[in-house]
Design a protein around this motif. Structure first.
Motif, PDB file in Angstrom:
ATOM      1  N   LYS A  58       0.819  -1.204   0.000  1.00  0.00           N
ATOM      2  CA  LYS A  58       0.000   0.000   0.000  1.00  0.00           C
ATOM      3  C   LYS A  58       0.857   1.260   0.000  1.00  0.00           C
ATOM      4  O   LYS A  58       0.535   2.242  -0.676  1.00  0.00           O
ATOM      5  N   THR A  59       1.947   1.250   0.727  1.00  0.00           N
ATOM      6  CA  THR A  59       2.806   2.439   0.827  1.00  0.00           C
ATOM      7  C   THR A  59       4.004   2.401  -0.116  1.00  0.00           C
ATOM      8  O   THR A  59       4.644   3.427  -0.342  1.00  0.00           O
ATOM      9  N   PHE A  60       4.322   1.208  -0.649  1.00  0.00           N
ATOM     10  CA  PHE A  60       5.525   1.109  -1.477  1.00  0.00           C
ATOM     11  C   PHE A  60       5.347   1.813  -2.818  1.00  0.00           C
ATOM     12  O   PHE A  60       6.322   2.313  -3.386  1.00  0.00           O
ATOM     13  N   ALA A  61       4.116   1.860  -3.357  1.00  0.00           N
ATOM     14  CA  ALA A  61       3.899   2.497  -4.658  1.00  0.00           C
ATOM     15  C   ALA A  61       4.242   3.985  -4.602  1.00  0.00           C
ATOM     16  O   ALA A  61       4.893   4.518  -5.516  1.00  0.00           O
ATOM     17  N   GLU A  62       3.827   4.667  -3.535  1.00  0.00           N
ATOM     18  CA  GLU A  62       4.178   6.090  -3.400  1.00  0.00           C
ATOM     19  C   GLU A  62       5.675   6.278  -3.177  1.00  0.00           C
ATOM     20  O   GLU A  62       6.266   7.250  -3.658  1.00  0.00           O
ATOM     21  N   GLN A  63       6.297   5.344  -2.457  1.00  0.00           N
ATOM     22  CA  GLN A  63       7.747   5.413  -2.259  1.00  0.00           C
ATOM     23  C   GLN A  63       8.486   5.250  -3.590  1.00  0.00           C
ATOM     24  O   GLN A  63       9.476   5.950  -3.847  1.00  0.00           O
ATOM     25  N   ALA A  64       7.996   4.353  -4.435  1.00  0.00           N
ATOM     26  CA  ALA A  64       8.611   4.161  -5.756  1.00  0.00           C
ATOM     27  C   ALA A  64       8.450   5.400  -6.624  1.00  0.00           C
ATOM     28  O   ALA A  64       9.359   5.770  -7.385  1.00  0.00           O
ATOM     29  N   GLN A  65       7.314   6.081  -6.514  1.00  0.00           N
ATOM     30  CA  GLN A  65       7.110   7.311  -7.291  1.00  0.00           C
ATOM     31  C   GLN A  65       8.059   8.409  -6.821  1.00  0.00           C
ATOM     32  O   GLN A  65       8.591   9.173  -7.644  1.00  0.00           O
ATOM     33  N   ILE A 110      11.072   7.879  -5.533  1.00  0.00           N
ATOM     34  CA  ILE A 110      12.391   7.488  -6.053  1.00  0.00           C
ATOM     35  C   ILE A 110      12.515   7.873  -7.519  1.00  0.00           C
ATOM     36  O   ILE A 110      13.565   8.370  -7.973  1.00  0.00           O
ATOM     37  N   PHE A 111      11.444   7.676  -8.273  1.00  0.00           N
ATOM     38  CA  PHE A 111      11.446   8.006  -9.701  1.00  0.00           C
ATOM     39  C   PHE A 111      11.641   9.500  -9.927  1.00  0.00           C
ATOM     40  O   PHE A 111      12.474   9.916 -10.751  1.00  0.00           O
ATOM     41  N   THR A 112      10.907  10.335  -9.202  1.00  0.00           N
ATOM     42  CA  THR A 112      11.019  11.786  -9.396  1.00  0.00           C
ATOM     43  C   THR A 112      12.376  12.319  -8.932  1.00  0.00           C
ATOM     44  O   THR A 112      12.979  13.170  -9.597  1.00  0.00           O
ATOM     45  N   GLU A 113      12.875  11.819  -7.795  1.00  0.00           N
ATOM     46  CA  GLU A 113      14.180  12.279  -7.306  1.00  0.00           C
ATOM     47  C   GLU A 113      15.309  11.854  -8.240  1.00  0.00           C
ATOM     48  O   GLU A 113      16.280  12.601  -8.426  1.00  0.00           O
ATOM     49  N   ARG A 171      25.729  13.207  -9.864  1.00  0.00           N
ATOM     50  CA  ARG A 171      26.069  11.799 -10.022  1.00  0.00           C
ATOM     51  C   ARG A 171      25.976  11.037  -8.703  1.00  0.00           C
ATOM     52  O   ARG A 171      25.519   9.887  -8.684  1.00  0.00           O
ATOM     53  N   GLU A 172      26.429  11.642  -7.608  1.00  0.00           N
ATOM     54  CA  GLU A 172      26.395  10.950  -6.320  1.00  0.00           C
ATOM     55  C   GLU A 172      24.962  10.632  -5.909  1.00  0.00           C
ATOM     56  O   GLU A 172      24.666   9.518  -5.455  1.00  0.00           O
ATOM     57  N   ARG A 173      24.079  11.584  -6.077  1.00  0.00           N
ATOM     58  CA  ARG A 173      22.678  11.360  -5.735  1.00  0.00           C
ATOM     59  C   ARG A 173      22.042  10.338  -6.667  1.00  0.00           C
ATOM     60  O   ARG A 173      21.229   9.508  -6.240  1.00  0.00           O
ATOM     61  N   LEU A 174      22.396  10.396  -7.941  1.00  0.00           N
ATOM     62  CA  LEU A 174      21.816   9.462  -8.912  1.00  0.00           C
ATOM     63  C   LEU A 174      22.262   8.034  -8.637  1.00  0.00           C
ATOM     64  O   LEU A 174      21.475   7.084  -8.786  1.00  0.00           O
ATOM     65  N   HIS A 175      23.511   7.831  -8.211  1.00  0.00           N
ATOM     66  CA  HIS A 175      23.996   6.485  -7.894  1.00  0.00           C
ATOM     67  C   HIS A 175      23.258   5.898  -6.692  1.00  0.00           C
ATOM     68  O   HIS A 175      23.108   4.677  -6.607  1.00  0.00           O
ATOM     69  N   SER A 176      22.821   6.735  -5.777  1.00  0.00           N
ATOM     70  CA  SER A 176      22.102   6.230  -4.611  1.00  0.00           C
ATOM     71  C   SER A 176      20.642   5.930  -4.908  1.00  0.00           C
ATOM     72  O   SER A 176      19.977   5.267  -4.101  1.00  0.00           O
ATOM     73  N   LEU A 177      20.131   6.383  -6.056  1.00  0.00           N
ATOM     74  CA  LEU A 177      18.717   6.190  -6.388  1.00  0.00           C
ATOM     75  C   LEU A 177      18.491   5.163  -7.486  1.00  0.00           C
ATOM     76  O   LEU A 177      17.369   4.664  -7.626  1.00  0.00           O
ATOM     77  N   VAL A 178      19.499   4.868  -8.300  1.00  0.00           N
ATOM     78  CA  VAL A 178      19.357   3.881  -9.378  1.00  0.00           C
ATOM     79  C   VAL A 178      20.441   2.830  -9.217  1.00  0.00           C
ATOM     80  O   VAL A 178      21.490   3.061  -8.594  1.00  0.00           O
ATOM     81  N   THR A 179      20.214   1.667  -9.801  1.00  0.00           N
ATOM     82  CA  THR A 179      21.172   0.573  -9.718  1.00  0.00           C
ATOM     83  C   THR A 179      22.288   0.759 -10.734  1.00  0.00           C
ATOM     84  O   THR A 179      22.228   1.629 -11.621  1.00  0.00           O
ATOM     85  N   GLU A 180      23.302  -0.099 -10.606  1.00  0.00           N
ATOM     86  CA  GLU A 180      24.450  -0.024 -11.525  1.00  0.00           C
ATOM     87  C   GLU A 180      24.057  -0.425 -12.947  1.00  0.00           C
ATOM     88  O   GLU A 180      24.749  -0.061 -13.891  1.00  0.00           O
ATOM     89  N   ARG A 181      22.991  -1.164 -13.100  1.00  0.00           N
ATOM     90  CA  ARG A 181      22.508  -1.513 -14.449  1.00  0.00           C
ATOM     91  C   ARG A 181      21.734  -0.356 -15.068  1.00  0.00           C
ATOM     92  O   ARG A 181      21.816  -0.114 -16.274  1.00  0.00           O
ATOM     93  N   CYS A 182      20.983   0.371 -14.262  1.00  0.00           N
ATOM     94  CA  CYS A 182      20.134   1.451 -14.771  1.00  0.00           C
ATOM     95  C   CYS A 182      20.912   2.743 -15.015  1.00  0.00           C
ATOM     96  O   CYS A 182      20.500   3.549 -15.863  1.00  0.00           O
ATOM     97  N   TYR A 183      22.018   2.949 -14.302  1.00  0.00           N
ATOM     98  CA  TYR A 183      22.756   4.215 -14.424  1.00  0.00           C
ATOM     99  C   TYR A 183      23.260   4.479 -15.850  1.00  0.00           C
ATOM    100  O   TYR A 183      23.041   5.570 -16.383  1.00  0.00           O
ATOM    101  N   ARG A 217      19.122  -0.556  -0.183  1.00  0.00           N
ATOM    102  CA  ARG A 217      17.906   0.241  -0.262  1.00  0.00           C
ATOM    103  C   ARG A 217      17.211  -0.042  -1.586  1.00  0.00           C
ATOM    104  O   ARG A 217      17.803  -0.592  -2.509  1.00  0.00           O
ATOM    105  N   TRP A 218      15.958   0.367  -1.663  1.00  0.00           N
ATOM    106  CA  TRP A 218      15.200   0.199  -2.901  1.00  0.00           C
ATOM    107  C   TRP A 218      15.664   1.254  -3.903  1.00  0.00           C
ATOM    108  O   TRP A 218      15.698   2.446  -3.600  1.00  0.00           O
ATOM    109  N   ARG A 219      16.005   0.779  -5.110  1.00  0.00           N
ATOM    110  CA  ARG A 219      16.507   1.671  -6.159  1.00  0.00           C
ATOM    111  C   ARG A 219      15.825   1.347  -7.489  1.00  0.00           C
ATOM    112  O   ARG A 219      15.351   0.226  -7.705  1.00  0.00           O
TER     113      ARG A 219
END
Length: 315
Positions: free
Chosen positions: A140-147, A149-152, A162-174, A263-265
């Motif tokens: 119920k709460t994870f969908a808003e958390q994922a949104q 993460i997406f906006t940030e 770059r430092e902030r982006l590495h903490s929000l996306v995985t090494e495959r997505c970067y 963490r979730w990324r």
């Protein structure tokens, strides 16, 4: 050359003998040091191995080393891997055709809803595994958390943090998000959500070993966004800053469950096969102009762009 060296030694011998004969030395004087003569030797040229190989067949170095009695070291083709994230999306979610267009009360909408309920058994088992390692996880709460993460992550991308982006996306997505963004200006804005985001799919695969678990959750997000990309000359390549668009996205959020500090990324996106094609990118092309001399000026009004010559072609 031998004759010239013989003459040189003979002349030196006679001069040395006459000088010693005419000179008067005391008896306790020691003999002088030995006489060194520079003798021209054979010239040795260094031939690098790359010279002279043009036009010749390449020899196998392993066979050449065996023939010389040298043990040839075995070469291992190693590929580095990163266990902080998985290499892809396991069992990706297949979005139903006509999603966000077909009403849930219509006949086709009810069929899609029943199929999702049938396929949700595997997702429920994966959610149980995820909750064993992450006690705070809730659909119920994870969908808003994922949104969030997406906006940030996209805000960090447009500001090149770059430092902030590495903490929000995985090494495959970067690399997928940053590839091709050099010398470009990105203007992106999240306006509003047209529908509440919800979790539609969940998987809990393992990699390398049996207990090395990764949690992958697919979130459906229907929102209104604006996107504009400018090239290095400041010309618009794609999108518009004033015209918002409705965007339907399926985000894959991942976490390494075994690692307590993970963490979730953002891991990737799922693009359905029925999705409409993307808008073409407007590229800036240099138009060839006349060759001007330093004291001449270009008159753009009286210049005609040359047309390319007609060329016959076939398929």
């Amino acid at each position: 050359m031998a004759t010239s060296m013989t003459r040189t030694f003979g002349a030196l011998r006679s001069v040395t003998y006459s000088s010693l004969k005419n000179a008067e030395f005391p008896q306790d004087v020691r003999h002088p040091g030995p006489l060194f003569l520079p003798v021209r030797t054979k010239k040795r040229y260094f031939m690098p191995p790359a010279v002279g190989l043009k036009g010749k067949k390449e020899e196998n170095p392993e066979l050449k080393a065996r023939a010389a009695g040298i043990v040839f070291r075995q070469q291992y083709l190693e590929r580095p891997i990163n266990i902080a994230c998985s290499a892809g999306v396991f069992d990706p979610y297949i979005p139903p055709e006509g999603d966000a267009r077909v009403s849930a009360l219509s006949k086709e909408g009810l069929k899609q809803r029943t199929e999702q309920i049938r396929q949700s058994a595997a997702s429920q088992l994966a959610i149980r595994k995820i909750k064993e390692h992450d006690s705070q996880f809730s659909t119920k709460t994870f969908a808003e958390q994922a949104q969030e993460i997406f906006t940030e992550a996209h805000n960090a991308l447009i500001h090149f943090n770059r430092e902030r982006l590495h903490s929000l996306v995985t090494e495959r997505c970067y690399p997928e998000m940053t590839r091709g963004n050099r010398y470009k200006t990105i203007r992106w804005k999240f306006i509003e959500s047209l529908e509440a985001p919800r979790v539609v799919h969940a998987r809990c695969p393992d990699m390398v070993t049996k207990g090395n678990l990764y949690g992958q959750v697919t979130v459906r997000m229907h929102s209104k966004q604006t996107l504009a990309i400018y090239d290095r000359f400041g010309r618009l390549m794609l999108g518009s800053e004033e015209q918002p668009k409705d965007v339907l996205e399926y985000l894959v959020i991942e976490r390494h469950l075994i690692n307590p500090y993970s963490r979730w990324r953002l891991h990737g996106k799922i693009v359905p096969s029925w999705a409409p094609p993307k808008d073409p990118v407007i590229m800036t092309v240099a138009i060839p102009g006349p060759e001007l001399k330093p004291w001449e000026e270009f008159d753009a009004l009286n210049y005609e762009v040359p047309k390319p010559a007609a060329v016959q072609w076939n398929k």
